[in-house]
Scaffold this motif. Structure first.
Motif, PDB file in Angstrom:
ATOM      1  N   UNK A  32       0.780  -1.273   0.003  1.00  0.00           N
ATOM      2  CA  UNK A  32       0.060  -0.008   0.081  1.00  0.00           C
ATOM      3  C   UNK A  32       0.971   1.267   0.162  1.00  0.00           C
ATOM      4  N   UNK A  33       1.836   1.140  -1.044  1.00  0.00           N
ATOM      5  CA  UNK A  33       2.737   2.677  -1.069  1.00  0.00           C
ATOM      6  C   UNK A  33       2.736   2.823  -2.593  1.00  0.00           C
ATOM      7  N   UNK A  34       3.106   4.260  -2.847  1.00  0.00           N
ATOM      8  CA  UNK A  34       3.158   4.451  -4.360  1.00  0.00           C
ATOM      9  C   UNK A  34       4.245   4.055  -4.954  1.00  0.00           C
ATOM     10  N   UNK A  35       4.276   3.952  -6.388  1.00  0.00           N
ATOM     11  CA  UNK A  35       5.416   3.313  -7.167  1.00  0.00           C
ATOM     12  C   UNK A  35       5.796   4.461  -7.769  1.00  0.00           C
ATOM     13  N   UNK A  36       7.213   4.585  -7.912  1.00  0.00           N
ATOM     14  CA  UNK A  36       7.900   5.652  -8.605  1.00  0.00           C
ATOM     15  C   UNK A  36       8.799   4.980  -9.648  1.00  0.00           C
ATOM     16  N   UNK A  37       8.446   5.628 -11.068  1.00  0.00           N
ATOM     17  CA  UNK A  37       9.082   5.047 -12.262  1.00  0.00           C
ATOM     18  C   UNK A  37      10.232   6.087 -12.476  1.00  0.00           C
ATOM     19  N   UNK A  38      11.620   5.672 -12.516  1.00  0.00           N
ATOM     20  CA  UNK A  38      12.731   6.333 -12.749  1.00  0.00           C
ATOM     21  C   UNK A  38      13.284   6.175 -14.096  1.00  0.00           C
ATOM     22  N   UNK A  39      13.612   7.133 -14.780  1.00  0.00           N
ATOM     23  CA  UNK A  39      14.298   7.059 -16.059  1.00  0.00           C
ATOM     24  C   UNK A  39      15.405   8.010 -15.934  1.00  0.00           C
ATOM     25  N   UNK A  40      16.618   7.453 -16.791  1.00  0.00           N
ATOM     26  CA  UNK A  40      17.616   8.383 -16.809  1.00  0.00           C
ATOM     27  C   UNK A  40      17.842   8.901 -18.018  1.00  0.00           C
ATOM     28  N   UNK A  41      18.210  10.344 -18.538  1.00  0.00           N
ATOM     29  CA  UNK A  41      18.420  10.916 -19.677  1.00  0.00           C
ATOM     30  C   UNK A  41      20.094  10.912 -19.668  1.00  0.00           C
ATOM     31  N   UNK A  42      20.730  10.032 -20.376  1.00  0.00           N
ATOM     32  CA  UNK A  42      22.069   9.632 -20.101  1.00  0.00           C
ATOM     33  C   UNK A  42      23.098  10.908 -20.632  1.00  0.00           C
ATOM     34  N   UNK A  43      24.038  11.384 -20.194  1.00  0.00           N
ATOM     35  CA  UNK A  43      24.900  12.600 -20.589  1.00  0.00           C
ATOM     36  C   UNK A  43      25.500  12.113 -21.857  1.00  0.00           C
TER      37      UNK A  43
END
Length: 291
Positions: A32-43
């Motif tokens: 019962x917690x939120x889900x965080x989707x993480x994406x990285x814009x590579x340098x």
């Protein structure tokens, strides 16, 4: 471990990250917690850093990340966890730093790992070991193509060390949330001892007593104790837990055991299981600091 913060999961558009998103969404619903989707814009690659790179290059990278975040959100909405709260986070920078930063604000960090023999690239792959070593929360590694129907079993490796007992506590909570059986595996490497020797019998009894004490302590202190089984396995931890991972929904281990030394971030057992576990692998460390 009661989750007080969201679950974070790294996404990069690969099938490995898609499997990680599905698993993370299900776990977010369980806790019962939120889900965080993480994406990285590579340098920009170092070889190009000295040149003037058009802004359109960065725009394309950001647009791609937004696209894969939208895809990941759609994956969640297609599962039985569609009613959870989903947040997205696009980070400008490298994948390793993006995931480590996300772990600061997460109860759990989930990453996908490419199948064996495939070149590691992008967000998930080459950074998996680094994230498992340095994340500031427990890490779950989802190996590609190991998904299978749930069997209602969570397995945890113990050896009596404080860190393995912490892993046991977390595994018990994971089993309770799934209404699953908790299988406690104590791997005892008896090499060098003759099974006909009295010293073998004495050593085995001592290890069995230690395991019995661990189980008794868990049952007496855990409020929502799941169903518990325990096994003393004569094998190396890497082999015993690797085999056990073929029959469970989740394998939980400490980052290092009794054979590790102070300051070691990832022991030989957890390092080996990163590449051999046949189910989702949770790695629990003793300290979650900026190493």
């Amino acid at each position: 471990m009661k989750y007080s913060k969201p679950i974070a999961v790294g996404v990069d558009g690969t099938s490995a990250s898609t499997e990680a998103v599905r698993w993370a969404a299900h776990n977010a619903q369980l806790h019962d917690v939120p889900l965080v989707l993480v994406a990285a814009a590579e340098p920009v690659a170092p070889a190009l850093a000295a040149y003037a790179v058009p802004e359109v290059y960065y725009d394309a990278g950001r647009e791609y990340c937004e696209h894969i975040l939208d895809q990941a959100d759609s994956v969640v909405r297609e599962t039985d966890s569609a009613d959870i709260e989903v947040r997205t986070r696009l980070v400008e920078g490298g994948a390793r730093s993006a995931l480590l930063s996300a772990s600061d604000r997460a109860s759990l960090l989930v990453v996908g790992a490419p199948s064996s023999g495939r070149l590691a690239s992008g967000l998930l792959g080459s950074v998996t070991s680094a994230v498992a070593t340095h994340a500031r929360c427990p890490v779950v590694v989802i190996r590609e193509h190991v998904s299978r129907p749930r069997v209602g079993l969570v397995t945890v490796g113990v050896d009596g060390s404080p860190l393995s007992l912490k892993a046991l506590e977390i595994a018990a909570d994971e089993a309770a949330s799934r209404e699953a059986t908790l299988d406690i595996v104590y791997a005892w490497d008896a090499r060098g001892l003759d099974s006909a020797d009295e010293r073998y019998a004495q050593a085995r009894q001592a290890v069995q007593s230690r395991l019995d004490d661990i189980v008794a302590s868990l049952i007496s202190t855990t409020i929502a104790a799941p169903r518990v089984t325990s096994r003393l396995v004569e094998d190396s931890p890497e082999s015993a837990l690797g085999k056990a991972s073929g029959d469970c929904d989740l394998l939980v281990v400490g980052s290092r055991g009794r054979g590790g030394f102070t300051g070691m971030l990832l022991g030989s057992t957890s390092q080996s299981l990163l590449y051999s576990a046949q189910c989702p692998l949770m790695i629990v460390r003793d300290k979650y600091t900026d190493d």
